[in-house]
Design a protein around this motif. Structure first.
Motif, PDB file in Angstrom:
ATOM      1  N   CYS A  11     -22.854   8.303 110.437  1.00  0.00           N
ATOM      2  CA  CYS A  11     -22.946   8.252 108.990  1.00  0.00           C
ATOM      3  C   CYS A  11     -24.335   7.778 108.590  1.00  0.00           C
ATOM      4  CB  CYS A  11     -21.879   7.295 108.457  1.00  0.00           C
ATOM      5  SG  CYS A  11     -21.995   7.034 106.685  1.00  0.00           S
TER       6      CYS A  11
ATOM      7  N   LYS B 104     -15.929   3.153 107.117  1.00  0.00           N
ATOM      8  CA  LYS B 104     -16.636   1.977 106.634  1.00  0.00           C
ATOM      9  C   LYS B 104     -17.015   2.141 105.166  1.00  0.00           C
ATOM     10  CE  LYS B 104     -20.120  -0.886 108.937  1.00  0.00           C
ATOM     11  NZ  LYS B 104     -21.246  -0.687 109.888  1.00  0.00           N
ATOM     12  N   CYS B 105     -17.598   3.295 104.830  1.00  0.00           N
ATOM     13  CA  CYS B 105     -18.120   3.463 103.462  1.00  0.00           C
ATOM     14  C   CYS B 105     -17.520   4.678 102.750  1.00  0.00           C
ATOM     15  CB  CYS B 105     -19.638   3.551 103.484  1.00  0.00           C
ATOM     16  SG  CYS B 105     -20.257   5.115 104.120  1.00  0.00           S
TER      17      CYS B 105
ATOM     18  N   SER C 156     -18.007   7.705 103.104  1.00  0.00           N
ATOM     19  CA  SER C 156     -18.830   8.912 103.000  1.00  0.00           C
ATOM     20  C   SER C 156     -18.150  10.048 103.747  1.00  0.00           C
ATOM     21  CB  SER C 156     -20.199   8.689 103.651  1.00  0.00           C
ATOM     22  OG  SER C 156     -21.007   7.875 102.857  1.00  0.00           O
TER      23      SER C 156
HETATM   24 ZN   LIG Z   1     -20.552   5.260 106.398  1.00  0.00          ZN
END
Ligand SMILES: [Zn+2]
Length: 139
Positions: free
Chosen positions: A80, A115-116, A118
């Motif tokens: 990512c 995690k994010c 995306s």
């Molecule tokens: Zn990420």
């Protein structure tokens, strides 16, 4: 006097504590389309563990792997750009760093960074892989 059906009724216990709210099936049927999404959203806020995680389309991935006929091996690494999370083999992480969201026979694989959030979109071509990272956007 005719009995009027109660469609909306607060329900109390013997100590007059509110237990909840009763909705008649008729009321629910009429209002469900509008109320249901609001309830789902509120439930997620009350108890985040109830959030339904869609299953990964592993069959689609297996099909992609099965019909893979490019000169290089089907890549299993994902990274990512947005938060820097990465893996050598997305299926081996426990818990998963990336979850497969879609895979197509056309060579498109879409992963979600855990995690994010995306999206990492991998487009596999005959002799190269295009990777695109789309940061999560709050709807
Ligand atoms: Zn990420």
């Amino acid at each position: 006097m005719p009995v009027t059906k109660v469609h909306f009724q607060p329900v109390y216990d013997q100590g007059k504590n509110l237990l909840g709210v009763f909705l008649s099936p008729e009321l629910w049927a009429k209002a469900q389309a509008e109320i249901s999404p609001a309830i789902d959203k509120a439930l997620e806020e009350l108890d985040p563990s109830t959030v339904k995680i869609p299953p990964e389309p592993m069959k689609d991935w297996e099909l992609l792997a099965q019909y893979w006929d490019f000169q290089y091996e089907l890549p299993v690494d994902v990274s990512c750009e947005h938060c820097g999370s990465s893996t050598q083999d997305w299926q081996k992480d426990e818990p998963r760093k990336f979850r497969l969201r879609t895979a197509t026979l056309g060579g498109l694989a879409n992963f979600e960074c855990q995690k994010c959030r995306s999206r990492i979109i991998k487009k596999h071509f005959k002799n190269k892989v295009d990777v695109e990272c789309r940061p999560y956007v709050e709807k």
